[in-house]
Design a protein around this motif. Structure first.
Motif, mmCIF file in Angstrom:
data_model
loop_
_atom_site.group_PDB
_atom_site.id
_atom_site.type_symbol
_atom_site.label_atom_id
_atom_site.label_comp_id
_atom_site.label_asym_id
_atom_site.label_seq_id
_atom_site.Cartn_x
_atom_site.Cartn_y
_atom_site.Cartn_z
ATOM 1 N N LEU A 146 50.412 15.210 23.093
ATOM 2 C CA LEU A 146 49.087 15.828 23.127
ATOM 3 C C LEU A 146 48.763 16.367 24.512
ATOM 4 O O LEU A 146 48.000 17.331 24.644
ATOM 5 C CB LEU A 146 48.028 14.799 22.710
ATOM 6 N N ALA A 147 49.343 15.749 25.548
ATOM 7 C CA ALA A 147 49.080 16.204 26.917
ATOM 8 C C ALA A 147 49.842 17.472 27.278
ATOM 9 O O ALA A 147 49.543 18.086 28.306
ATOM 10 C CB ALA A 147 49.418 15.089 27.908
ATOM 11 N N GLY A 148 50.844 17.843 26.482
ATOM 12 C CA GLY A 148 51.583 19.067 26.754
ATOM 13 C C GLY A 148 53.039 18.813 27.118
ATOM 14 O O GLY A 148 53.449 17.685 27.412
ATOM 15 N N LEU A 157 53.475 5.894 19.343
ATOM 16 C CA LEU A 157 52.136 6.249 19.817
ATOM 17 C C LEU A 157 52.175 6.735 21.259
ATOM 18 O O LEU A 157 51.439 7.664 21.631
ATOM 19 C CB LEU A 157 51.208 5.043 19.686
ATOM 20 N N PHE A 158 53.037 6.121 22.085
ATOM 21 C CA PHE A 158 53.165 6.553 23.477
ATOM 22 C C PHE A 158 53.691 7.987 23.554
ATOM 23 O O PHE A 158 53.149 8.828 24.284
ATOM 24 C CB PHE A 158 54.102 5.596 24.213
ATOM 25 N N VAL A 159 54.735 8.282 22.777
ATOM 26 C CA VAL A 159 55.304 9.639 22.776
ATOM 27 C C VAL A 159 54.300 10.637 22.207
ATOM 28 O O VAL A 159 54.173 11.771 22.699
ATOM 29 C CB VAL A 159 56.622 9.655 21.979
ATOM 30 N N VAL A 201 50.255 20.733 17.536
ATOM 31 C CA VAL A 201 51.067 19.587 17.943
ATOM 32 C C VAL A 201 52.376 19.567 17.168
ATOM 33 O O VAL A 201 53.438 19.234 17.705
ATOM 34 C CB VAL A 201 50.279 18.278 17.726
ATOM 35 N N LEU A 202 52.328 19.932 15.880
ATOM 36 C CA LEU A 202 53.531 19.896 15.047
ATOM 37 C C LEU A 202 54.582 20.888 15.519
ATOM 38 O O LEU A 202 55.763 20.748 15.179
ATOM 39 C CB LEU A 202 53.169 20.191 13.589
ATOM 40 N N SER A 203 54.180 21.915 16.262
ATOM 41 C CA SER A 203 55.157 22.869 16.766
ATOM 42 C C SER A 203 56.085 22.250 17.803
ATOM 43 O O SER A 203 57.155 22.788 18.081
ATOM 44 C CB SER A 203 54.447 24.086 17.370
#
Length: 633
Positions: free
Chosen positions: A512-514, A505-507, A113-115
């Protein structure tokens, strides 16, 4: 008093009109305003703090001695309150680390995710909100870069996110002045000018960094060009004074969070509450079982380090059986109570002290520019002062939170708070640079490069939003938000929740979804926002360039372009929730009195311009009560 208006029968020969009303009724007029209301056009003018006491020259010897004693006592109490305020912020940070520290470490473990740069920005912001310390979150990032878990380029958006997360503290502090509309307008604008600077800097510099990598290239060039050697740790200045109190309440082992972030499996079972403050390590060469043997046991020599506990800590939770979460919630409630109490008392004490000549002197020192042609230097001196003060207190949150009440009571104007806040952004990075220079030689380069990224990010933001007066957009945005929150004070809570919690949190969920989902959802939203901003600007300055339908937002429903309907909803909800609301406990006597006043039909006139605001506020409260009564039937 304003002159009484002429009645119709006294007008200059004009015929009297016949009214279709009973004769016993007469005309009711709107409250008359004095010319003072026309003079006070700018709501951002700082109020004059009048000295209502006895003048010094009129006091006798005993009175002068008593006044000196009272003044000295007030100053001592003020220093004590400031000390408790700083300590409560420190305890608040420890409480947030106990509540969310391990979660923050787990978040940093999500390397995939951090990428994503946008996800990294949000994670840096959320982690800083969880631990309430940009220094802690930055140190976690530095440790991950030093251990090779993160590349420097991947860590840059996270550092930008920590810059945003640390600005929420002074915004929350401004909420303590919500009871006074004018003070709240100034205090909230003075706090959010820091927010808008950080947001605007990220909106411009993050895409630029993704496209060019200029921060990584610049800091890498600096690190390789100078032969920088490891030095001492950052000097503990304010901590020398506050540590005796804060460490007697709680002391944390912050290395646990870094160990969780770097993937140490044993760290998850450790408590953040430090038990042993003095330890020693003993390394010996021992035979240990080898892990690469297949059918039989084999041994190999390894260095084994044993930790020897010498002395326990002295804080009150050293022998507690409570979990980290329970201790964190206890400290969170107590520190918030102490923080709000100290702030309220500081504001009241400053109001009593900063009067007469004292207020005049302080205002001149804080708000006066240098004489021409050196007036342009004043703001840059303020930036240096902000950086120096932040370096002394070693926390930008402490410094900006301390000056927020001064903005509210009218001692410092927003145009002066802006460069002070910019300086605090620089000051908090110098401490990180000194801390990075204390790293071991093998990790010094990466640690120092990340610290320099933080510094040059803030310097780049200052170059964007300060040197040219036209580019000081954060001041105008903060004043606009201050006007809105002064009229609709509930909007301040919505702003904090939306900008610092809901939106990140929304972003993060979209991240996480891609990439595909993130781009597909955010791009249309951003396009609509940009279109609305452009149309708003054209409506104000060049309406003739727009089609007739777009020259106002009246074609939309009222709730889509005005806060008035939402304000009525909030008023109804607040009135329902507050069982002790005054408007719901109106007695029959008050109602009869109101009917009697309506039958008088006199002409009410007010010479005091502030009376009109009180009338509007009372009418607004009355309307809310009527709505509540209607909905409850």
């Amino acid at each position: 008093m304003a002159p009484r208006p002429k009645q119709e029968d006294e007008s200059e020969g004009k015929p009297t009109e016949t009214l279709d009303v009973p004769q016993k009724k007469c005309l009711s007029m709107a409250p008359a305003l004095s010319t003072a209301a026309l003079i006070e056009d700018d709501p951002w003018d700082m109020p004059e703090l009048q000295d209502t006491g006895v003048k010094w020259a009129d006091l006798d010897t005993n009175g002068k001695i008593l006044r000196v004693i009272i003044t000295v006592a007030k100053f001592i109490v003020l220093v004590g309150l400031l000390y408790m305020f700083v300590c409560s912020l420190d305890i608040l940070s420890s409480a947030f680390q106990l509540v969310g520290g391990k979660t923050a470490g787990d978040i940093f473990q999500e390397n995939e995710v951090l990428s994503n740069p946008l996800a990294g920005l949000v994670i840096g912001m959320l982690v800083t909100l969880l631990v309430q310390s940009s220094s802690t979150s930055s140190s976690i990032v530095v440790s991950m870069v030093s251990s090779g878990l993160l590349e420097v380029s991947t860590a840059v958006p996270i550092i930008m996110g920590t810059n945003i997360g640390t600005s929420v503290t002074n915004t929350v502090v401004a909420m303590t002045q919500v009871s006074d509309r004018n003070k709240f307008r100034r205090a909230f604008a003075g706090a959010t000018v820091h927010d808008f600077f950080n947001w605007l800097s990220v909106l411009v510099l993050l895409p630029l960094e993704i496209a060019s990598g200029y921060l990584v290239r610049l800091t890498g060039l600096i690190v390789t060009s100078f032969n920088i050697q490891s030095g001492e740790n950052a000097p503990a200045l304010l901590n020398v004074i506050t540590d005796p109190l804060t460490q007697s309440i709680i002391e944390l082992d912050e290395s646990v969070i870094s160990d969780i972030a770097t993937g140490d499996p044993e760290a998850k079972n450790k408590s953040l509450i430090k038990v042993w403050c003095q330890t020693a390590s003993n390394t010996t060469l021992q035979n240990v079982t080898a892990t690469n043997c297949s059918d039989y046991y084999c041994w190999e020599l390894k260095n084994v380090t044993e930790i020897i506990n010498i002395k326990k800590c002295n804080h009150i939770f050293v022998n507690t059986s409570l979990s980290d979460m329970a201790v964190g919630l206890i400290l969170l409630a107590c520190s918030l109570l102490a923080l709000c109490t100290c702030l309220i008392l500081i504001v009241k004490l400053l109001n009593s002290m900063l009067k007469g000549q004292v207020a005049v002197v302080i205002k001149k020192i804080m708000n006066t520019d240098f004489p021409f042609p050196f007036a342009w230097l004043t703001g840059y001196i303020a930036i240096l002062v902000g950086a120096g003060m932040t370096f002394i207190v070693q926390s930008s949150s402490v410094f900006t939170s301390a000056i927020t009440p001064l903005v509210g009571i009218g001692v410092i104007k927003i145009e002066r708070v802006y460069p002070l806040s910019l300086g605090s952004n620089i000051g908090t990075t110098t401490t990180a640079i000194l801390a990075a220079m204390a790293s071991p030689g093998e990790t010094l380069g990466n640690s120092l490069q990340i610290a320099l990224v933080h510094l040059f990010f803030n310097l780049s933001g200052i170059l964007l939003w300060y040197p040219i007066p036209f580019t000081r957009i954060p001041i105008r945005m903060a004043k606009a938000l201050g006007q809105i929150t002064a009229e609709y004070r509930w909007f301040s809570g919505f702003y904090i929740i939306f900008c610092f919690f809901a939106l990140p949190l929304f972003v993060f969920g979209l991240s996480l979804a891609g990439w595909q989902v993130l781009v597909g959802v955010l791009v249309p939203i951003v396009a609509v926002l940009i279109f609305a901003i452009i149309v708003n600007i054209l409506q104000k300055h060049k309406p003739q360039w727009l089609p007739s339908a777009l020259r106002s937002w009246n074609f939309l429903p009222l709730w889509a372009h005005s806060l008035e309907p939402w304000d009525r909803v909030v008023s109804i909800i607040a009135a329902r929730c507050c069982c002790c609301c005054k408007c719901c406990n109106v007695t029959e006597e008050d109602e009869e009195k109101g009917k009697h006043e309506n039958m008088d039909h006199g002409i009410e006139m007010y010479d005091n311009p502030t009376m009109t605001d009180e009338i509007k506020e009372a009418k607004k409260t009355s309307d809310s009560c009527e709505i509540l009564k209607a909905t409850s039937l």
